[in-house]
Each structure stands twice: as C-alpha cells, then as structure tokens.
Design an enzyme around this catalytic site. Sequence first.
Site, PDB file in Angstrom:
ATOM      1  N   TYR A 196    -126.511 -11.598  48.551  1.00 51.53           N
ATOM      2  CA  TYR A 196    -125.995 -10.743  49.616  1.00 51.53           C
ATOM      3  C   TYR A 196    -126.923 -10.776  50.834  1.00 51.53           C
ATOM      4  CZ  TYR A 196    -124.264  -6.342  51.741  1.00 51.53           C
ATOM      5  OH  TYR A 196    -123.745  -5.388  52.591  1.00 51.53           O
TER       6      TYR A 196
ATOM      7  N   ASN B 102    -126.723   2.466  54.526  1.00 50.80           N
ATOM      8  CA  ASN B 102    -125.888   3.074  53.467  1.00 50.80           C
ATOM      9  C   ASN B 102    -124.882   4.073  54.016  1.00 50.80           C
ATOM     10  OD1 ASN B 102    -128.528   2.185  52.290  1.00 50.80           O
ATOM     11  ND2 ASN B 102    -127.470   2.718  50.390  1.00 50.80           N
TER      12      ASN B 102
ATOM     13  N   ARG C 237    -122.313   2.011  43.361  1.00 49.73           N
ATOM     14  CA  ARG C 237    -123.236   2.523  44.375  1.00 49.73           C
ATOM     15  C   ARG C 237    -123.559   3.986  44.087  1.00 49.73           C
ATOM     16  NH1 ARG C 237    -120.979  -0.357  49.866  1.00 49.73           N
ATOM     17  NH2 ARG C 237    -118.951  -0.258  48.832  1.00 49.73           N
TER      18      ARG C 237
ATOM     19  N   VAL D 201    -123.906   7.036  45.474  1.00 49.45           N
ATOM     20  CA  VAL D 201    -123.235   8.310  45.779  1.00 49.45           C
ATOM     21  C   VAL D 201    -122.017   8.494  44.861  1.00 49.45           C
ATOM     22  CG1 VAL D 201    -122.218   9.752  47.564  1.00 49.45           C
ATOM     23  CG2 VAL D 201    -124.046   8.165  48.173  1.00 49.45           C
TER      24      VAL D 201
ATOM     25  N   THR E 294    -136.009   5.957  48.429  1.00 45.66           N
ATOM     26  CA  THR E 294    -135.221   6.680  49.442  1.00 45.66           C
ATOM     27  C   THR E 294    -134.099   5.804  50.010  1.00 45.66           C
ATOM     28  OG1 THR E 294    -136.520   5.984  51.378  1.00 45.66           O
ATOM     29  CG2 THR E 294    -137.302   7.934  50.161  1.00 45.66           C
ATOM     30  N   ARG E 295    -133.081   6.491  50.473  1.00 43.41           N
ATOM     31  CA  ARG E 295    -132.011   5.876  51.264  1.00 43.41           C
ATOM     32  C   ARG E 295    -131.629   6.899  52.342  1.00 43.41           C
ATOM     33  NH1 ARG E 295    -133.494   2.316  48.495  1.00 43.41           N
ATOM     34  NH2 ARG E 295    -132.294   0.736  47.367  1.00 43.41           N
TER      35      ARG E 295
ATOM     36  N   ARG F 286    -135.706   3.135  52.756  1.00 39.87           N
ATOM     37  CA  ARG F 286    -134.826   2.561  53.781  1.00 39.87           C
ATOM     38  C   ARG F 286    -134.433   3.672  54.744  1.00 39.87           C
ATOM     39  NH1 ARG F 286    -129.921  -0.051  51.376  1.00 39.87           N
ATOM     40  NH2 ARG F 286    -131.218  -1.856  50.986  1.00 39.87           N
TER      41      ARG F 286
HETATM   42  P1  NAD Z   1    -115.801  -2.963  50.590  1.00 33.07           P
HETATM   43  O1  NAD Z   1    -116.047  -3.843  49.413  1.00 33.07           O
HETATM   44  O2  NAD Z   1    -115.048  -1.703  50.368  1.00 33.07           O
HETATM   45  O3  NAD Z   1    -115.089  -3.756  51.772  1.00 33.07           O
HETATM   46  C1  NAD Z   1    -115.201  -5.157  51.933  1.00 33.07           C
HETATM   47  C2  NAD Z   1    -113.800  -5.714  52.019  1.00 33.07           C
HETATM   48  O4  NAD Z   1    -113.876  -7.131  52.230  1.00 33.07           O
HETATM   49  C3  NAD Z   1    -113.005  -5.500  50.719  1.00 33.07           C
HETATM   50  O5  NAD Z   1    -111.756  -4.932  51.019  1.00 33.07           O
HETATM   51  C4  NAD Z   1    -112.884  -6.903  50.144  1.00 33.07           C
HETATM   52  O6  NAD Z   1    -111.728  -7.065  49.346  1.00 33.07           O
HETATM   53  C5  NAD Z   1    -112.882  -7.748  51.412  1.00 33.07           C
HETATM   54  N1  NAD Z   1    -113.290  -9.129  51.166  1.00 33.07           N
HETATM   55  C6  NAD Z   1    -114.398  -9.568  50.523  1.00 33.07           C
HETATM   56  N2  NAD Z   1    -114.403 -10.909  50.457  1.00 33.07           N
HETATM   57  C7  NAD Z   1    -113.279 -11.337  51.096  1.00 33.07           C
HETATM   58  C8  NAD Z   1    -112.717 -12.612  51.354  1.00 33.07           C
HETATM   59  N3  NAD Z   1    -113.304 -13.748  50.940  1.00 33.07           N
HETATM   60  N4  NAD Z   1    -111.534 -12.667  52.035  1.00 33.07           N
HETATM   61  C9  NAD Z   1    -110.913 -11.539  52.459  1.00 33.07           C
HETATM   62  N5  NAD Z   1    -111.407 -10.291  52.237  1.00 33.07           N
HETATM   63  C10 NAD Z   1    -112.569 -10.198  51.550  1.00 33.07           C
HETATM   64  O7  NAD Z   1    -117.248  -2.664  51.213  1.00 33.07           O
HETATM   65  P2  NAD Z   1    -117.650  -1.740  52.439  1.00 33.07           P
HETATM   66  O8  NAD Z   1    -118.672  -0.815  51.935  1.00 33.07           O
HETATM   67  O9  NAD Z   1    -116.456  -1.215  53.140  1.00 33.07           O
HETATM   68  O10 NAD Z   1    -118.383  -2.806  53.367  1.00 33.07           O
HETATM   69  C11 NAD Z   1    -117.739  -3.358  54.515  1.00 33.07           C
HETATM   70  C12 NAD Z   1    -118.736  -4.240  55.266  1.00 33.07           C
HETATM   71  O11 NAD Z   1    -119.846  -3.441  55.689  1.00 33.07           O
HETATM   72  C13 NAD Z   1    -119.307  -5.369  54.411  1.00 33.07           C
HETATM   73  O12 NAD Z   1    -119.451  -6.511  55.194  1.00 33.07           O
HETATM   74  C14 NAD Z   1    -120.658  -4.842  53.997  1.00 33.07           C
HETATM   75  O13 NAD Z   1    -121.569  -5.883  53.769  1.00 33.07           O
HETATM   76  C15 NAD Z   1    -121.050  -4.011  55.205  1.00 33.07           C
HETATM   77  N6  NAD Z   1    -121.999  -2.944  54.830  1.00 33.07           N
HETATM   78  C16 NAD Z   1    -121.589  -1.853  54.131  1.00 33.07           C
HETATM   79  C17 NAD Z   1    -122.528  -0.879  53.784  1.00 33.07           C
HETATM   80  C18 NAD Z   1    -122.142   0.369  53.043  1.00 33.07           C
HETATM   81  O14 NAD Z   1    -123.010   1.203  52.774  1.00 33.07           O
HETATM   82  N7  NAD Z   1    -120.907   0.595  52.706  1.00 33.07           N
HETATM   83  C19 NAD Z   1    -123.880  -1.037  54.143  1.00 33.07           C
HETATM   84  C20 NAD Z   1    -124.233  -2.187  54.829  1.00 33.07           C
HETATM   85  C21 NAD Z   1    -123.301  -3.127  55.195  1.00 33.07           C
HETATM   86  N1  UDP Z   2    -129.353   4.336  41.958  1.00 38.60           N
HETATM   87  C1  UDP Z   2    -129.677   5.263  40.978  1.00 38.60           C
HETATM   88  N2  UDP Z   2    -128.732   5.549  40.039  1.00 38.60           N
HETATM   89  C2  UDP Z   2    -127.490   4.989  40.047  1.00 38.60           C
HETATM   90  C3  UDP Z   2    -127.166   4.047  41.058  1.00 38.60           C
HETATM   91  C4  UDP Z   2    -128.131   3.727  41.986  1.00 38.60           C
HETATM   92  O1  UDP Z   2    -130.779   5.815  40.951  1.00 38.60           O
HETATM   93  O2  UDP Z   2    -126.678   5.334  39.159  1.00 38.60           O
HETATM   94  C5  UDP Z   2    -130.356   4.021  42.993  1.00 38.60           C
HETATM   95  C6  UDP Z   2    -130.635   2.532  43.178  1.00 38.60           C
HETATM   96  O3  UDP Z   2    -131.635   2.114  42.279  1.00 38.60           O
HETATM   97  C7  UDP Z   2    -131.069   2.483  44.621  1.00 38.60           C
HETATM   98  C8  UDP Z   2    -130.318   3.630  45.302  1.00 38.60           C
HETATM   99  O4  UDP Z   2    -129.825   4.439  44.230  1.00 38.60           O
HETATM  100  O5  UDP Z   2    -132.449   2.739  44.717  1.00 38.60           O
HETATM  101  C9  UDP Z   2    -129.155   3.179  46.171  1.00 38.60           C
HETATM  102  O6  UDP Z   2    -128.332   2.299  45.414  1.00 38.60           O
HETATM  103  P1  UDP Z   2    -126.942   1.755  45.960  1.00 38.60           P
HETATM  104  O7  UDP Z   2    -126.401   0.851  44.900  1.00 38.60           O
HETATM  105  O8  UDP Z   2    -126.083   2.875  46.373  1.00 38.60           O
HETATM  106  O9  UDP Z   2    -127.277   0.969  47.277  1.00 38.60           O
HETATM  107  P2  UDP Z   2    -128.432  -0.017  47.776  1.00 38.60           P
HETATM  108  O10 UDP Z   2    -129.457  -0.207  46.714  1.00 38.60           O
HETATM  109  O11 UDP Z   2    -127.728  -1.273  48.106  1.00 38.60           O
HETATM  110  O12 UDP Z   2    -128.972   0.686  48.946  1.00 38.60           O
END
Ligand code: NAD
Ligand code: UDP
Length: 316
Positions: free
Chosen positions: A147, A176, A188, A190, A212-213, A280
């Site tokens: 990723y 996040n 994830r 939350v 932290t997040r 973070r």
């Molecule tokens: P999500 O998985 O709900 O949304 C991603 C969407 O992309 C999904 O609907 C999935 O089906 C679609 N997708 C994936 N691969 C595809 C492909 N090859 N063709 C067509 N569609 C495809 O995740 P999200 O949390 O909504 O994240 C959206 C974007 O934001 C992502 O790019 C993610 O990396 C970025 N992002 C999200 C977070 C977060 O905390 N949610 C944090 C950082 C970055």
């Molecule tokens: N985490 C946790 N318990 C869980 C799921 C995640 O303590 O059941 C922690 C994980 O180790 C990380 C933080 O929560 O430190 C955030 O995780 P998440 O998967 O939401 O996102 P990311 O690591 O990508 O920020």
Amino acid sequence: MNYRVLIAGGAGFIGSHLADALLARGDEVIAVDNFISGRPENIAHLADHPNFLFLEQDVTEQLFIDGYIDAVMDLASPASPNDFATIPLEILDVGSTGTRNLLDLAVIKDARFFLASTSEVYGDPLVHPQPESYWGNVSSIGPRSCYDEAKRFSEAITMAYHRVHDLEVRIVRIFNTYGPRMRPDDGRVVGNFICQALQGEPITLFGDGSQTRSFCYVADEVRGLIAVLDGPLTGPINVGNPGEFTMRQLAELVVELTGTSSEIITMPLPAEREGDPMQRCPDISLISTELGWTPTVSLRDGLIPMIDAIRDELSL
Ligand code: NAD
Ligand code: UDP
C-alpha cells in the site's frame, strides 16, 4: 460553475460521501468501482439521481468514457491493513496501472487529475506531526509496503504526468478518516472497536495501546478534498484532523459512548501488522493557511453517527 467529475472508487467509504457532496452542489458525477472493497449499498440512494452515473469497472483495465470530463478523482484503492495481507497484488496494481489509466483519461479529456494519497507515505514517521515536506520512514518490503509503495508510486507518476504532459494535478494525503459507510468488518480500528463494543465482545488493543492516530470525520475530510480540488495548489497537501489520540483513549471513548460492558484487553500486534506506525498526526498548516480549511467535528461528536450506523447495520 458545475463540473462533470469522475470518481474512481466512488462506491467506497470516502468516494461515496464525496459523490454526495459534489452532487449536492450541482456537479455531475460518474462513479467507477469494481467493489473489491466498496459496496453497492453506499451508492444505492443515488441510483435515480439525474446527475449520477455508475460504471462497474476495474480501473486497471483501460477506461472509455463518453463525453467531456472536468476532473478525474482517483480514490480507487483498498485501504485497510487487513486488505494489505489478503490482496496485496490488487493494491499494487490499482496504485500503479490503475492510477496510470486514470491519468491517461485525464490527459485525453483535458481534465484536472486528483490523487487521494495517504499519510502512509510517511511510514512510521520520525518527524511529528508530519508536514508535507517530510519524506517518510517507509519499509519497501514489509506487509504494509504494498500500500505504502503503491501510493508513493502513484504520487510519483502523477507528478511525472504533470511535468511531461503539463497536466493539472492535485495530490492530497488523507489521514485516518472514519464515519458511516466504513465496512464494519474491514479491520480498521474505529469500526473494530465499535463492533466489539456493540456486541459485548472484548475490545482488542494491539500492543499496549499507546500508539496514536489522528481521526478525521468523513464530512470534514470530504470538505477538505473539495477545497483542494477547487483550489490552486498542486500539493501534496495533508488533509486530516490534528486531534491525536492513543488507541487506549479511543477504546475508552467507544466504551463510554456505547455504554458497553465490554472489557478492554491488550493482545500482541498481529504478524500482518508488522511495521504498525507508533504515531501519526497531520501538520495542516498548508491547507488551513492557503485554503482556509480546518476540521470542525470532534472525535466524540463524529463517533456517534458511526456507532448509530453500525448498530443499524448489525441490527442490534
Ligand atoms: P474504500 O475501500 O471504502 O474505497 C476504495 C474504493 O475503491 C472501493 O469502493 C473499492 O471497491 C474501489 N477500488 C479498489 N480497487 C479498484 C479497482 N481496481 N477498480 C475500481 N475500483 C476499485 O476505502 P476508503 O477508506 O474510502 O479510501 C478511499 C481512498 O482514500 C483510497 O485511495 C485510500 O487509499 C485513501 N485513504 C483513505 C484513508 C482512510 O482513513 N479511509 C486514509 C488514507 C487514504
Ligand atoms: N488497532 C488496534 N486494535 C484493532 C485494530 C487496530 O489496536 O482491533 C490499532 C492498530 O494496531 C493501529 C491503529 O489501531 O495502531 C490504527 O489501525 P487502523 O487499521 O485503523 O489504521 P492504520 O494502522 O492504517 O492507521
């Protein structure tokens, strides 16, 4: 002025909220998604909207779209650490071939290109909070690398298209984000904590819970993304809420807000979580100074609608 915007990943958590917000201001939206981590129910309410079109397609295949497009927004990528373990090749493909196909579409349509990158490009950061100028501390081979490196590649190819094709681009680094429509079972934190609390199961802190997040409510996040889309900055631009919490604090808040009798337990970090960032927090000086965006929803206020949504979804 209204735009015709293509959202790749438009049936996902953030993408579907973005579609709602753009439609609400009068834009036309074409959502493209293959449902690998998104869900049809996220966009079901838009099925009859006159300005909404959905195309089920994998963006790693070439895209053919009729008519003009003003902006191509690339949000297509699974984003949960659980997905990093199960579908790493699909994540690498969508961040490389997928982003390139969307960039080509933007060139053909003479559209603005918008990339949803991530705070993961900072890895396990040694600078805190993280400004956009920080280059990161990232493993290129660990379980998160599919990723992190895919997103770093997508930032690099976006800037290469900007330089080679003179394409207008925007890059945001999303921190996040949480809220209704996140898949409760996507692993994830939350969603995990809320599901565990609502079902009376132990709340699982990985490690000692001191990591932290900084959590941004989805409505704030989407407002930030649109500010960047509309604004003049190429980026990269951090979009997140700088309110920083330990995972133990988050667990305690979820316990309080759900009124659960679940206990909070610690367990070893799962193997697939190797390289879990210890801290973070976004430095949002750039977006707040240049575009006037700041988040407004506290974690406490934002958790309530997410708890309600998961309660409904699990029929509890
Ligand atoms: P999500 O998985 O709900 O949304 C991603 C969407 O992309 C999904 O609907 C999935 O089906 C679609 N997708 C994936 N691969 C595809 C492909 N090859 N063709 C067509 N569609 C495809 O995740 P999200 O949390 O909504 O994240 C959206 C974007 O934001 C992502 O790019 C993610 O990396 C970025 N992002 C999200 C977070 C977060 O905390 N949610 C944090 C950082 C970055
Ligand atoms: N985490 C946790 N318990 C869980 C799921 C995640 O303590 O059941 C922690 C994980 O180790 C990380 C933080 O929560 O430190 C955030 O995780 P998440 O998967 O939401 O996102 P990311 O690591 O990508 O920020």
